[in-house]
Design a protein around this motif. Sequence first.
Motif, short mmCIF file in Angstrom:
data_model
loop_
_atom_site.label_atom_id
_atom_site.label_comp_id
_atom_site.label_asym_id
_atom_site.label_seq_id
_atom_site.Cartn_x
_atom_site.Cartn_y
_atom_site.Cartn_z
N GLU A 1 -9.50 7.90 3.83
CA GLU A 1 -10.45 7.46 2.80
C GLU A 1 -11.05 8.63 2.01
O GLU A 1 -11.55 8.43 0.91
N TYR B 1 -7.13 4.18 1.45
CA TYR B 1 -7.75 3.82 0.17
C TYR B 1 -7.80 5.01 -0.79
O TYR B 1 -7.70 4.84 -2.00
N ASP C 1 2.83 1.32 15.39
CA ASP C 1 1.63 1.15 14.56
C ASP C 1 0.38 1.29 15.42
O ASP C 1 0.44 1.08 16.64
N ASP C 2 -0.72 1.61 14.79
CA ASP C 2 -2.02 1.70 15.45
C ASP C 2 -1.95 2.57 16.71
O ASP C 2 -2.57 2.28 17.73
N GLU D 1 3.80 0.00 2.46
CA GLU D 1 3.67 -0.94 3.58
C GLU D 1 3.36 -2.31 3.01
O GLU D 1 2.43 -2.47 2.21
N TYR E 1 -10.12 7.14 9.85
CA TYR E 1 -11.25 7.08 8.91
C TYR E 1 -12.58 7.47 9.52
O TYR E 1 -13.58 7.55 8.84
N GLU F 1 -2.82 6.45 8.82
CA GLU F 1 -3.32 5.42 7.91
C GLU F 1 -4.83 5.41 7.94
O GLU F 1 -5.45 6.01 8.82
N GLY F 2 -5.44 4.77 6.92
CA GLY F 2 -6.91 4.73 6.85
C GLY F 2 -7.52 6.02 6.30
O GLY F 2 -8.65 6.37 6.64
N PRO G 1 -4.03 -1.54 -0.89
CA PRO G 1 -2.91 -2.48 -0.98
C PRO G 1 -3.04 -3.21 -2.32
O PRO G 1 -4.15 -3.58 -2.70
N PRO H 1 -5.37 -10.81 6.30
CA PRO H 1 -4.53 -11.26 7.43
C PRO H 1 -5.29 -11.44 8.75
O PRO H 1 -4.93 -12.31 9.53
N GLN I 1 0.85 -1.19 0.00
CA GLN I 1 0.00 0.00 0.00
C GLN I 1 0.89 1.25 0.00
O GLN I 1 1.82 1.34 0.81
N ILE J 1 -3.64 -14.44 10.77
CA ILE J 1 -2.46 -14.06 11.57
C ILE J 1 -2.56 -14.52 13.03
O ILE J 1 -1.59 -15.04 13.58
N ASN K 1 5.38 -5.23 8.95
CA ASN K 1 4.78 -5.42 10.29
C ASN K 1 5.43 -6.60 11.00
O ASN K 1 5.63 -7.66 10.41
N LEU L 1 0.41 -8.73 4.27
CA LEU L 1 0.40 -10.15 3.92
C LEU L 1 -0.98 -10.58 3.42
O LEU L 1 -2.01 -10.19 3.99
N ARG L 2 -1.01 -11.40 2.38
CA ARG L 2 -2.25 -11.98 1.86
C ARG L 2 -2.01 -13.47 1.65
O ARG L 2 -0.89 -13.91 1.38
#
Length: 681
Positions: free
Chosen positions: A642, A661, A583-584, A462, A611, A639-640, A666, A477, A448, A481, A521, A465-466
Amino acid sequence: MDILIIEDNRGDARLIRVYLEEAWVLGRLPEGKIHLAESLAEAKAWLGRSAPTVVLLDLALPDSFGRTSLEQVARATDAPIVVLTGQEDERLAEDLIAAGAQDYLLKNEIDAQILARALRYACERKRAEERLRLSAQILDAALEGIAVADAEGRIVSVNRAFTALTGWHETEVVGMPLLRTASGAGFFRCEGYPEDAEQFQREAHCLRRNGVELPVWLGVSNLADACGRLRHRVAVFSDISQLKRKEEELRHLAHHDPLTGLPNRLLFHDRLAQARLMAARHGRGVALLMLDLDRFKRINDSLGHAFGDELLREAGRRLQEAVRASDTVARLGGDEFAVILTDLDRPEAATRVAEKLRAALAAPLSLAGNEIVVGASIGIVWLAPHEASSETARALEQADMAMYHAKRQGLPYAFFEAKMQEGTRQRLALEADLRRALEENQFVLHYQPQVEPDSRRVIGAEALLRWHHPVRGLVPPAEFIPLLEETGLIVPVGEWVLRQACCQALAWDAEGLPPLRVAVNLSARQLRQPDLVERIAAILEETGLPARRLELELTETMVVDNPDIAGRLLDRLKALGCRIALDDFGTGASSLGYLMHLPVDTLKIAGAIVYQIRDRVDAAIAEAVIGLARGMSLASVAEGVETEEQLAILRASRCNVVQGYLLGHPMPPHEFAQRLAADTG
Ligand code: C2E
Ligand code: MG
Ligand code: MG
């Protein structure tokens, strides 16, 4: 047969010699030599050098007389002695035998035949005496206790070891029946021995004189006379109390956990089966509780195994004290304990005990200068009386599921319900799928864009994982995860992500795109990996990506949960040259004071905060974090993002980087490259 004649009367001596020679000739005696001594002194001197087969002794000698002569000779030789005497006298005869002679002869009654018979008899008698003496010595030297009984089975004699082992003296046990029968008294008690056997061996018991029971290994043999009639029974026994103690110890070890002394898994199964049988009979319920200590592994790893052991011992003690003596507390392994509650009328009774167990564990524990509080999650299975027939292993599995459920939901305890089984089945299937995913390269990374808000230039990516599931398609994830973390699979997967992301950044370079920073991450589990720093260093070295182009994202909760490792670890990661992002940020209730002292580069405002922004009031938290970051000379990433409105507010607050987005979902690497090429082109 060599014969020594001790006789000072030459006439008598000559006569004896004649008879002896006659006996030889007639074959009544084995041939041999004759030696004559005429005084005791001479006899003793000769006996000092030679060993005759038999001695003929006249008691009246020039230098000695009577019984003294006999005693002196007996002391000087092992050969049998036949005494020659002048008169018939019963008393004297008895005396002589007692003093060591084997036989005696009246001189005036001797002839070749009488002499030969007396000599042969004396030799035989001497041999028999030797044998008897030896037997008696053996009896007394034996370490085994020996008791001899008569044909009726009553004790007639015992040896020294018997007294040493049992404390009873011969006089106290003589006349007592050797073996105790069902009906009466007897010295040895042994179950079900074959009464008519010639011989048997058995474990038995006898009572020591001090009243203590002695376990023995007992062998009993019948002794018959020449005609086969039972004359005696002899019992030989040894003390096996030590053996018994060892056996008991082994039995205990086989059924108990050596660390806590609690029943182990084996005994636990046995007790559970027992409890359920009883429950079925009395129409009462049984509850099975399973619990493990929260964070035990972490405590064990960080404070050491000795500490961990002590913690388990103490936990075992407390659990045991919290239940009734008739209940069972077992340690099944690791930090896993199980409790069997018996004789319950309703399931609610089990919840009360569960609360008691938690309360017992909750009291702070101070060990070796550390004070800690351990929590536990408890899974409960209620086994109604009629369910007594289902397997115990099944019940344990169900308790485990309930415990797992409680842990995941953050509940103090949970009862097993059938639907949990479905969840577990799915989890197991997913776990197997995940292992395969790693082997078959089903994981992919999407990237992303991270964007500079004013110019909208992409400055980083960033890696997210998918999982390309063969049936389910692209799995996000959040769905796998947590399970990767639980199973530890996150370690190899995380390493793959790091290597892949580094390679990708360099691949874009090679396509002629402007150099980007990649953010990767990390998971909580990876933080606890002892060689994490070395592994990251190795990946950087292998791929050749400069460390400053790698940003590692850790959530603030991960850092707060592992303060001891996080602090040191971050320093070492910084020393590598990597950037570190929290993060977060803003979602966990963390202490700013603590976070401010960590060596981080970036505060990443949680998407959940961004967001939601619709107006300046909603933006207050985001603005505060951006201000905080600036005040600490850290970069801020939102992040986030929109909407354009959100972007405008973040720009106004001078946020450094935005991600969301609005600026790009991503996407797979080739799409990302196209996007980058379009931006720069
Ligand atoms: P994260 O690191 O906070 O990642 C941001 C998440 O927000 C990503 O979800 C991303 O797709 C999503 N997102 C991005 N922009 C927007 C937006 O505008 N609106 C909304 N509503 N969401 C947005 P994703 O990819 O599902 O990842 C979820 C979480 O999974 C990540 O949160 C991260 O904690 C974890 N994760 C992803 N990849 C990895 C990895 O390789 N290793 C580890 N340990 N964790 C990973
Ligand atoms: Mg992230
Ligand atoms: Mg995030």
